[in-house]
Scaffold this active site. Structure first.
Site, PDB file in Angstrom:
ATOM      1  N   ARG A 131       1.089  -1.528  -0.161  1.00 26.25           N
ATOM      2  CA  ARG A 131      -0.110   0.451   0.040  1.00 26.25           C
ATOM      3  C   ARG A 131       1.054   1.009  -0.075  1.00 26.25           C
ATOM      4  O   ARG A 131       0.183   2.586  -0.854  1.00 26.25           O
ATOM      5  CB  ARG A 131      -1.014  -0.317   1.177  1.00 26.25           C
ATOM      6  CG  ARG A 131      -0.299   0.066   2.568  1.00 26.25           C
ATOM      7  CD  ARG A 131      -1.231  -0.498   3.657  1.00 26.25           C
ATOM      8  NE  ARG A 131      -0.949  -0.409   4.682  1.00 26.25           N
ATOM      9  CZ  ARG A 131      -1.210  -0.450   5.938  1.00 26.25           C
ATOM     10  NH1 ARG A 131      -2.060   0.621   5.754  1.00 26.25           N
ATOM     11  NH2 ARG A 131      -0.446  -0.538   7.323  1.00 26.25           N
ATOM     12  N   GLU A 137     -19.128   4.797   0.453  1.00 25.95           N
ATOM     13  CA  GLU A 137     -18.426   4.543  -0.452  1.00 25.95           C
ATOM     14  C   GLU A 137     -19.157   4.430  -1.912  1.00 25.95           C
ATOM     15  O   GLU A 137     -18.576   4.726  -2.840  1.00 25.95           O
ATOM     16  CB  GLU A 137     -17.605   3.345  -0.061  1.00 25.95           C
ATOM     17  CG  GLU A 137     -16.991   2.632   1.259  1.00 25.95           C
ATOM     18  CD  GLU A 137     -17.222   2.757   2.483  1.00 25.95           C
ATOM     19  OE1 GLU A 137     -18.973   2.490   2.054  1.00 25.95           O
ATOM     20  OE2 GLU A 137     -16.478   2.525   2.945  1.00 25.95           O
ATOM     21  N   PHE A 157     -14.545  -3.024   1.255  1.00 30.75           N
ATOM     22  CA  PHE A 157     -15.805  -2.103   0.896  1.00 30.75           C
ATOM     23  C   PHE A 157     -15.726  -0.940   0.024  1.00 30.75           C
ATOM     24  O   PHE A 157     -16.223  -0.385  -0.448  1.00 30.75           O
ATOM     25  CB  PHE A 157     -15.450  -0.820   1.836  1.00 30.75           C
ATOM     26  CG  PHE A 157     -14.884  -1.232   3.422  1.00 30.75           C
ATOM     27  CD1 PHE A 157     -15.855  -2.816   4.026  1.00 30.75           C
ATOM     28  CD2 PHE A 157     -14.207  -1.111   4.344  1.00 30.75           C
ATOM     29  CE1 PHE A 157     -16.035  -3.532   5.069  1.00 30.75           C
ATOM     30  CE2 PHE A 157     -14.188  -1.737   5.586  1.00 30.75           C
ATOM     31  CZ  PHE A 157     -14.782  -2.787   5.489  1.00 30.75           C
ATOM     32  N   ASP A 182      -8.486  -8.498  11.923  1.00 30.17           N
ATOM     33  CA  ASP A 182      -9.852  -7.681  11.748  1.00 30.17           C
ATOM     34  C   ASP A 182     -10.583  -8.943  11.297  1.00 30.17           C
ATOM     35  O   ASP A 182     -11.875  -8.663  11.430  1.00 30.17           O
ATOM     36  CB  ASP A 182      -9.765  -6.750  10.929  1.00 30.17           C
ATOM     37  CG  ASP A 182      -9.068  -5.244  11.785  1.00 30.17           C
ATOM     38  OD1 ASP A 182      -8.930  -5.149  11.907  1.00 30.17           O
ATOM     39  OD2 ASP A 182      -9.416  -4.270  11.153  1.00 30.17           O
TER      40      ASP A 182
END
Lengths: 280, 317
Positions: free
Chosen positions: B13, B61, B86, B120
């Site tokens: 990222r 979103e 998402f 998560d």
């Protein structure tokens, strides 16, 4: 400047176009097309600063229009053709295989006047906000207009966009709701209880104008207020309309939301609408 | 075989973030949008340097995708970013209608993809996103191997007109590709040549494939490793040429079996060079909480899993 009488004449012809297109295609959405006809006529023939000859999807140096409620395509196609975006003869091809006049607005088929596809509901207001952001970045003072349905406003994305446009202070954005009170399964108030639209949009930080969507004086007055706003808020015009307006047996009922009339029904409807500009 | 050196673990990222900043400096038409995960998806540096070209959309979103389409059709090159789930599954219809069918110049920056999102858990670990994005006509799908290649892919995406799905991950991983290599959309890289089996991989699995190839070499098996960073359009030429040579293929991806790189490779080979294929994927499962490395090991998405698949497919030659 197009007079009120001329607007009324254009709207009568647009209604004839809608009925003939949908009848020939044997499918489509006459109800909402007829309820939004006067709004779209006023926009394209009096309110918007636009030029079909130089129009591109980028709409640089022009006002932009998006139809968020894509099923109102017959009304938009007729208004675009009558305004000079493409030949009126092409209206006869609605929903045909290979036609640029797809069942719902498409950009893949490159029909002049269509900026983005619509049909899956609730997406046009967001896109309109994006166009308004781009125009602000580019120093283009032109406006962005977007037409939504009241049934469409059951989509959550409409309210995401409402928050976003207000937060961004997009005061060149003018949204409209074709508030005809009907959707496929019945009256909006029975289907989803979407009421208090004026209060809702006000609470979301918008200027709100309520107008009669079948009275050109009221329509133009509303656009006048919307275009003069410039107070850092986007504006929503809630146009009170009647589904199927202009044809007595179609008016005020959801039954004609998405059904084509028969040849006989079409003839009966056309008898109620003056041919003003010549049928296509 | 050609050996690769980890020049320092870092996250893919951050490769995206560096690429976005560089692209933004080169081209004033580039804008970026985030949905409350600006810093997680590494848009922070761009937002700081170009505040007028960064739009915070909040946790909304669907609106972000629609607004991106509006900006793009008005002449901007738009990067929208969020966690992979998402910005794919949650907004599939918006992507399909406004970016795909509308063919708008929007780049979906998809971070924290796959199991390696880690602790998560499954709500945030999409293993289905490649399948969703591959299904959209005209969508380019990229999952680069490391920091360097993700940065290069971001620059290439910025110069490509049309919708691009750019997938990358959260954890620090080996960085081993050439930092100066330009990225060509639709062109696979043969990382190391071999003659017994071809290992096709994307994303974090490329490093694992190279480690597996080293082990296999020590065991007397010559593996050819292909980095298939562009999953769509697939480089069928490179793939078919390698399969014709080795006659056995392994496909490794940090994604489930349905609709992923494995099925894309299998479809191509069925048409152009039918050979036995073995798959290293998440199968048909959801993820769960754990460390990135622990999860990859538990799901067999590592060098050991790739080596085992290679031995299986060799037995079918």
């Amino acid at each position: 400047m197009t007079s009120l009488e001329e607007l009324s004449n254009i709207a009568s012809q647009v209604r004839r176009d809608i009925l003939r297109m949908v009848t020939k295609a044997k499918s489509g959405h006459p109800g909402g097309s007829l309820s939004s006809t006067d709004i779209l006529t006023a926009l394209f023939f009096r309110v918007m600063d636009h030029d079909p000859a130089t129009w591109t999807r980028q709409t640089a140096g022009q006002d932009a229009f998006l139809l968020s409620a894509g099923h109102l395509a017959p009304a938009l196609y007729s208004v675009l053709a009558r305004a000079g975006y493409f030949p009126v003869s092409e209206l006869a091809t609605l929903r045909d295989f290979g036609s640029r006049l797809q069942g719902h607005p498409s950009t893949e088929h490159e029909l002049p006047g269509i900026i983005l596809p619509s049909g899956s509901l609730g997406q046009g207001l967001s896109a309109a906000a994006g166009i308004a952001l781009a125009k602000r970045l580019d120093g283009d003072p032109h406006r962005v207009f977007v037409l939504c349905g009241d049934g469409e406003s059951e989509e959550g994305q409409i309210w995401e966009a409402a928050m976003f446009a207000a937060h961004q202070g997009l005061d060149r954005l003018v949204a409209m709701t074709d508030w005809n009170g009907q959707q496929i399964d019945g009256r909006v108030e029975d289907v989803a209880g979407l009421d208090a639209l004026e209060e809702k949009w006000t609470a979301f930080g918008w200027n709100v104008v309520v107008a009669d969507g079948h009275d050109f004086e009221s329509i133009l007055q509303a656009f006048g207020i919307a275009c003069a706003a410039g107070n850092g808020k986007p504006t929503m015009i809630l146009f009170k309309t009647e589904m199927g307006h202009g044809v007595d047996f179609m008016a005020g009922t959801h039954q004609w939301h998405g059904k084509a009339p028969s040849e006989e029904q079409c003839a009966a409807a056309l008898a109620q609408l003056k041919e003003t500009l010549g049928d296509y | 075989m050609k050996k690769y050196i980890d020049t320092g673990k870092t996250d893919t990222r951050s490769g995206f973030g560096a690429g976005l900043l560089e692209a933004g400096r080169k081209d004033g038409k580039i804008v970026a949008m985030a949905a409350d995960l600006r810093d997680s998806v590494k848009m922070g540096a761009f937002a700081k340097e170009f505040p007028e070209r960064f739009f915070q959309c909040g946790i909304a979103e669907a609106n972000m995708i629609g607004a991106a389409a509006g900006l793009a059709v008005s002449g901007k090159t738009v990067f929208v970013g969020s966690f992979a789930e998402f910005v794919t599954g949650r907004v599939y219809d918006q992507i399909r209608q406004e970016l795909g069918y509308g063919h708008t110049n929007v780049k979906i920056a998809s971070s924290h993809a796959g199991l390696t999102l880690g602790e998560d858990g499954a709500t945030h670990q999409t293993m289905e996103d490649i399948a969703l994005m591959r299904a959209i006509p005209g969508m380019v799908v990229i999952n680069a191997a490391d920091y360097n290649q993700t940065k290069a892919a971001t620059l290439a995406a910025a110069e490509h007109f049309g919708p691009v799905y750019l997938r990358f991950g959260r954890p620090a991983r080996p960085n081993f590709t050439d930092p100066d290599a330009p990225f060509t959309i639709g062109k696979a890289d043969v990382m190391t040549e071999g003659s017994d089996v071809t290992v096709v991989a994307c994303g974090h699995m490329v490093w694992e494939a190279l480690q597996a190839a080293e082990t296999l070499e020590a065991e007397g098996v010559s593996a050819e490793v292909i980095n298939m960073a562009t999953i769509k359009p697939l480089d069928g030429e490179t793939l078919a040429a390698s399969a014709a040579k080795t006659r056995a293929v392994v496909v490794a991806e940090e994604h489930n079996a349905a609709g992923g790189l494995g099925e894309a490779v299998a479809a191509c080979l069925a048409d152009r060079c039918p050979v036995p294929v073995a798959f290293v994927s998440g199968g048909d499962r959801f993820g769960q909480s754990g460390t990135p490395a622990g999860l990859l090991a538990a799901y067999g998405l590592d060098a050991a899993g790739i080596r085992a698949a290679a031995l299986r497919v060799l037995a079918r030659k």
